[in-house]
Design an enzyme around this catalytic site. Structure first.
Site, PDB file in Angstrom:
ATOM      1  CG  HIS A 226      67.102  34.701   1.670  1.00 59.60           C
ATOM      2  ND1 HIS A 226      67.306  35.974   1.198  1.00 59.60           N
ATOM      3  CD2 HIS A 226      67.565  33.853   0.718  1.00 59.60           C
ATOM      4  CE1 HIS A 226      67.855  35.891  -0.001  1.00 59.60           C
ATOM      5  NE2 HIS A 226      68.038  34.623  -0.315  1.00 59.60           N
TER       6      HIS A 226
ATOM      7  CG  ASP B 105      69.286  26.322  -1.162  1.00 58.99           C
ATOM      8  OD1 ASP B 105      69.135  26.008  -2.349  1.00 58.99           O
ATOM      9  OD2 ASP B 105      70.051  27.228  -0.785  1.00 58.99           O
TER      10      ASP B 105
HETATM   11  N1  CMC Z   1      69.247  28.666  11.875  1.00 62.30           N
HETATM   12  C1  CMC Z   1      69.297  29.217  13.110  1.00 62.30           C
HETATM   13  N2  CMC Z   1      69.424  30.543  13.334  1.00 62.30           N
HETATM   14  C2  CMC Z   1      69.513  31.329  12.250  1.00 62.30           C
HETATM   15  C3  CMC Z   1      69.465  30.829  10.931  1.00 62.30           C
HETATM   16  C4  CMC Z   1      69.325  29.427  10.770  1.00 62.30           C
HETATM   17  N3  CMC Z   1      69.267  28.889   9.555  1.00 62.30           N
HETATM   18  N4  CMC Z   1      69.583  31.848  10.055  1.00 62.30           N
HETATM   19  C5  CMC Z   1      69.718  32.954  10.774  1.00 62.30           C
HETATM   20  N5  CMC Z   1      69.659  32.648  12.110  1.00 62.30           N
HETATM   21  C6  CMC Z   1      69.686  33.594  13.228  1.00 62.30           C
HETATM   22  C7  CMC Z   1      71.097  34.109  13.479  1.00 62.30           C
HETATM   23  O1  CMC Z   1      71.780  33.280  14.399  1.00 62.30           O
HETATM   24  C8  CMC Z   1      70.813  35.479  14.013  1.00 62.30           C
HETATM   25  O2  CMC Z   1      70.385  35.333  15.355  1.00 62.30           O
HETATM   26  P1  CMC Z   1      70.742  36.479  16.449  1.00 62.30           P
HETATM   27  O3  CMC Z   1      70.038  37.706  15.968  1.00 62.30           O
HETATM   28  O4  CMC Z   1      70.241  35.929  17.736  1.00 62.30           O
HETATM   29  O5  CMC Z   1      72.245  36.620  16.413  1.00 62.30           O
HETATM   30  C9  CMC Z   1      69.607  35.948  13.205  1.00 62.30           C
HETATM   31  O6  CMC Z   1      68.922  34.727  12.840  1.00 62.30           O
HETATM   32  C10 CMC Z   1      69.949  36.728  11.948  1.00 62.30           C
HETATM   33  O7  CMC Z   1      70.885  35.968  11.212  1.00 62.30           O
HETATM   34  P2  CMC Z   1      72.031  36.578  10.279  1.00 62.30           P
HETATM   35  O8  CMC Z   1      73.174  35.630  10.242  1.00 62.30           O
HETATM   36  O9  CMC Z   1      72.292  37.989  10.677  1.00 62.30           O
HETATM   37  O10 CMC Z   1      71.289  36.597   8.894  1.00 62.30           O
HETATM   38  P3  CMC Z   1      71.997  36.793   7.517  1.00 62.30           P
HETATM   39  O11 CMC Z   1      71.100  37.622   6.704  1.00 62.30           O
HETATM   40  O12 CMC Z   1      73.390  37.277   7.674  1.00 62.30           O
HETATM   41  O13 CMC Z   1      72.104  35.301   6.961  1.00 62.30           O
HETATM   42  C11 CMC Z   1      71.677  33.279   5.857  1.00 62.30           C
HETATM   43  C12 CMC Z   1      71.275  34.752   5.995  1.00 62.30           C
HETATM   44  C13 CMC Z   1      70.915  32.679   4.679  1.00 62.30           C
HETATM   45  C14 CMC Z   1      73.184  33.180   5.550  1.00 62.30           C
HETATM   46  C15 CMC Z   1      71.326  32.544   7.168  1.00 62.30           C
HETATM   47  O14 CMC Z   1      69.949  32.632   7.424  1.00 62.30           O
HETATM   48  C16 CMC Z   1      71.778  31.080   7.130  1.00 62.30           C
HETATM   49  O15 CMC Z   1      72.940  30.795   7.448  1.00 62.30           O
HETATM   50  N6  CMC Z   1      70.864  30.120   6.769  1.00 62.30           N
HETATM   51  C17 CMC Z   1      71.240  28.749   6.611  1.00 62.30           C
HETATM   52  C18 CMC Z   1      71.953  28.539   5.290  1.00 62.30           C
HETATM   53  C19 CMC Z   1      70.994  28.600   4.116  1.00 62.30           C
HETATM   54  O16 CMC Z   1      69.928  27.999   4.122  1.00 62.30           O
HETATM   55  N7  CMC Z   1      71.423  29.298   3.055  1.00 62.30           N
HETATM   56  C20 CMC Z   1      70.661  29.373   1.786  1.00 62.30           C
HETATM   57  C21 CMC Z   1      70.185  30.757   1.487  1.00 62.30           C
HETATM   58  S1  CMC Z   1      68.975  30.763   0.151  1.00 62.30           S
HETATM   59  C22 CMC Z   1      69.872  30.316  -1.270  1.00 62.30           C
HETATM   60  C23 CMC Z   1      70.841  31.346  -1.683  1.00 62.30           C
HETATM   61  O17 CMC Z   1      70.480  32.512  -1.846  1.00 62.30           O
HETATM   62  O18 CMC Z   1      71.992  31.001  -1.914  1.00 62.30           O
END
Ligand code: CMC
Length: 428
Positions: free
Chosen positions: A307, A365
Site C-alpha cells: 500500500h 483487498d
Molecule cells: N507485489 C510485489 N512487489 C510489490 C508489491 C506487490 N504487491 N507492491 C509493491 N511491490 C514492490 C515494488 O515492486 C517496489 O519494489 P522495488 O523497490 O524493488 O522497485 C516496492 O515494492 C515499492 O512499490 P511501489 O510500486 O513504489 O509502491 P506504490 O506505493 O507505488 O504502490 C500499490 C502501492 C498498492 C499500488 C502496490 O503495492 C501494488 O501494486 N499492490 C498490489 C495491488 C493492490 O493490492 N492494490 C490494492 C491497494 S489497497 C486498496 C485501495 O486503496 O484501493
C-alpha cells in the site's frame, strides 16, 4: 484505542522562507505555493508521494503505525460499534448524529433510493456480459441528465441533496448492474431493511419468493461498507476532487471516481486477489507465485499486498480477516480452500526478505474478496461493492471542497521532456 503522537513540530518557516503548515495530526507540510513566483521553479512529485494536495478534516491515515480514523474515530471502533449510515453521516457532517438526526438522515436516504424509470431503461442498452463497473460509470454519469435541480453547486442545499441522492441510489445502481447481467428482473429498494441489508435483497432477492435475510451476512456487508467508506486522498478521491475543482456537476465527478477506482492497483485489486488465489489453487503452488512477485522482469505483483501509505498492517485487513473467518464458520465453510491458500500465502510472504524489506503487508483487498465470495457476491461485483461504500467518502470530500470554497481549479504543471521548439518544414 490506538494512541498517536505527532512527531516533533519543526520550525514554522523553512530556510528558503517557505511557511510550514501544521495540521492536527500527521506530518507537517512545506507550503510551496509561492515557489514558482519566487524562484521560477516547480516542485516535481509524480505520484504525489510527498504532496498534500489539499487540507481535509475527514479521514486520517498514519501508515507507519497502521492507524485509520474517520473524523477522529478509529476504524476498528467504528467497525465494531457503528453502522454504515451512522458512519456516512459522520463522514459527511463531521460528527456522529443525534438519534433524531440519524432518523432524518435514514429517511432522506430512503426517500431517494429509487431510480427514475427512464434511468432503468439505460441498463437494457448494455451487453449482458458488461462489467458492472462499466455500467456504473455510465449510469451514474447519466444521473446529471435527470436531476437538474441538484446541479447548482453554488447552492449548499442542492449540494447536499445531490450528495444524499448519490449515497441513496448507489446500491440500487450497483445491484441493477448485477441483476441485469444475470437476466433477472431489477429489484426495487425495500425500506424495511437497513442500507446494507437492502443492498443484499436487491442483489439476491427473487420476484417469485420472499427474500430471507441472513443477519450475519448483512452485518458483514455493513462492516465491509464501513471499512471502505473513505481513505483520504487516494486515487479515486483525488479524481473526484480534481473533477470537482473545475465546477463539474456532482454526478459527473462521482462517475470519474468510479472509473478511477476500477483500476487493479486500486479498487479492482479485490477481484484480482480472488483470481490469483484461484490460479494458485493449492498451497504447494505458493512458492512459484512468490518467486514471480519478486522477479523484476515479471510485471506480476502479489495482489492484495502493499500500500502506498501502510508500511505496517492495514487496520482494515485485520478486521476483514476476522470477519471473513466468522462468516465462513457461520456458513460451514471453515475449510474454504481459498482461505487456506490466502493464509498460507500471507505467512510465507511475511517471512520473506523481499516483502519485509519493502514493508509489504496484506491490504484491505487481500481478505475482502474471500469474504465477498463466501457471501455469494460474484467476483465481478467486488469493486462495485467498494464503489457503493466509497461513494460516501467521495461525496464527503466533494462537499468539503465546495463548502470550503477557497480551492481553485486543480492545474498541475509538468517537467517538459519533449522536443525543443522547431520550425515546421514548409513544403515537405
Ligand atoms: N507485489 C510485489 N512487489 C510489490 C508489491 C506487490 N504487491 N507492491 C509493491 N511491490 C514492490 C515494488 O515492486 C517496489 O519494489 P522495488 O523497490 O524493488 O522497485 C516496492 O515494492 C515499492 O512499490 P511501489 O510500486 O513504489 O509502491 P506504490 O506505493 O507505488 O504502490 C500499490 C502501492 C498498492 C499500488 C502496490 O503495492 C501494488 O501494486 N499492490 C498490489 C495491488 C493492490 O493490492 N492494490 C490494492 C491497494 S489497497 C486498496 C485501495 O486503496 O484501493
Amino acid at each position: 484505542m490506538a494512541s498517536y503522537v505527532r512527531a516533533e513540530i519543526v520550525e514554522e518557516v523553512t530556510e528558503g522562507g517557505f511557511p510550514i503548515q501544521t495540521g492536527t495530526l500527521g506530518p507537517q507540510a512545506v507550503d510551496i505555493q509561492s515557489l514558482y513566483a519566487r524562484y521560477g521553479l516547480l516542485a516535481y512529485d509524480p505520484g504525489y508521494r510527498s504532496t498534500a494536495s489539499c487540507k481535509s478534516a475527514i479521514t486520517f491515515v498514519d501508515g507507519d503505525s497502521g492507524v485509520l480514523a474517520y473524523r477522529g474515530y478509529p476504524i476498528e471502533q467504528l467497525a465494531q460499534h457503528s453502522n454504515f449510515l451512522e458512519v456516512a453521516y459522520l463522514l459527511m457532517f463531521g460528527e456522529l448524529p443525534t438519534g433524531e438526526q440519524a432518523v432524518r438522515f435514514r429517511d432522506d436516504v430512503r426517500q431517494h433510493n429509487l431510480l427514475h424509470e427512464q434511468v432503468i431503461s439505460f441498463f437494457r442498452g448494455f451487453r449482458r456480459d458488461a462489467h458492472p463497473m462499466a455500467v456504473m460509470v455510465a449510469v451514474v454519469g447519466a444521473l446529471s441528465a435527470f436531476y437538474h435541480d441538484d446541479l447548482d453547486i453554488g447552492d449548499p442545499d442542492q449540494r447536499l441533496n445531490a450528495a444524499i441522492r448519490l449515497v441513496a441510489k448507489m446500491p440500487t445502481i450497483a445491484a441493477a448492474s448485477y441483476t441485469y447481467s444475470t437476466g433477472r428482473p431489477l429489484r426495487y429498494p425495500r425500506n424495511e431493511y437497513d442500507y446494507a441489508a437492502n443492498f443484499m435483497q436487491m442483489l439476491f432477492g427473487m420476484p417469485n419468493q420472499d427474500f430471507v435475510l441472513d443477519p450475519v451476512q448483512a452485518r458483514a456487508m455493513d462492516m465491509i461498507l464501513i471499512l471502505h467508506a473513505d481513505h483520504e486522498q487516494n486515487a479515486s478521491t483525488s479524481t473526484v476532487r480534481m473533477a470537482a475543482s473545475s465546477g463539474a456537476n456532482p454526478f459527473a465527478c462521482i462517475a470519474a471516481g468510479i472509473a478511477s477506482l476500477w483500476g487493479p492497483a486500486h479498487g479492482g485489486a479485490n477481484e484480482e486477489v480472488v483470481k490469483m488465489l484461484m490460479e494458485i489453487g493449492r498451497p504447494e503452488n505458493i512458492p512459484k507465485v512468490i518467486a514471480r512477485a519478486k522477479d523484476k522482469s515479471d510485471p506480476f505483483r502479489l495482489m492484495g499486498f502493499g500500500h502506498r501509505l501502510y508500511k505496517n498492517v492495514d487496520p482494515r485487513a485485520k478486521v476483514i480477516q476476522e470477519t471473513a473467518r466468522k462468516v465462513l464458520a457461520h456458513l460451514g465453510l471453515e475449510n474454504d480452500p481459498l482461505m487456506a491458500v490466502a493464509m498460507e500465502l500471507e505467512q510465507i510472504a511475511l517471512k520473506d526478505e523481499y516483502f519485509i524489506e519493502r514493508k509489504l503487508y496484506p491490504n484491505v483487498d487481500f481478505y475482502s474478496g474471500i469474504l465477498l465470495r463466501a457471501m455469494g457476491i460474484p467476483t465481478k461485483m467486488f469493486t462495485a461493492v467498494f464503489a457503493v461504500a466509497r461513494t460516501v467518502g467521495w461525496v464527503s470530500q466533494w462537499l468539503e471542497l465546495h463548502n470550503d470554497g477557497t480551492h481553485g481549479i486543480d492545474r498541475p504543471r509538468q517537467l517538459y521532456v519533449g522536443k525543443p521548439l522547431r520550425n515546421y518544414p514548409v513544403g515537405r
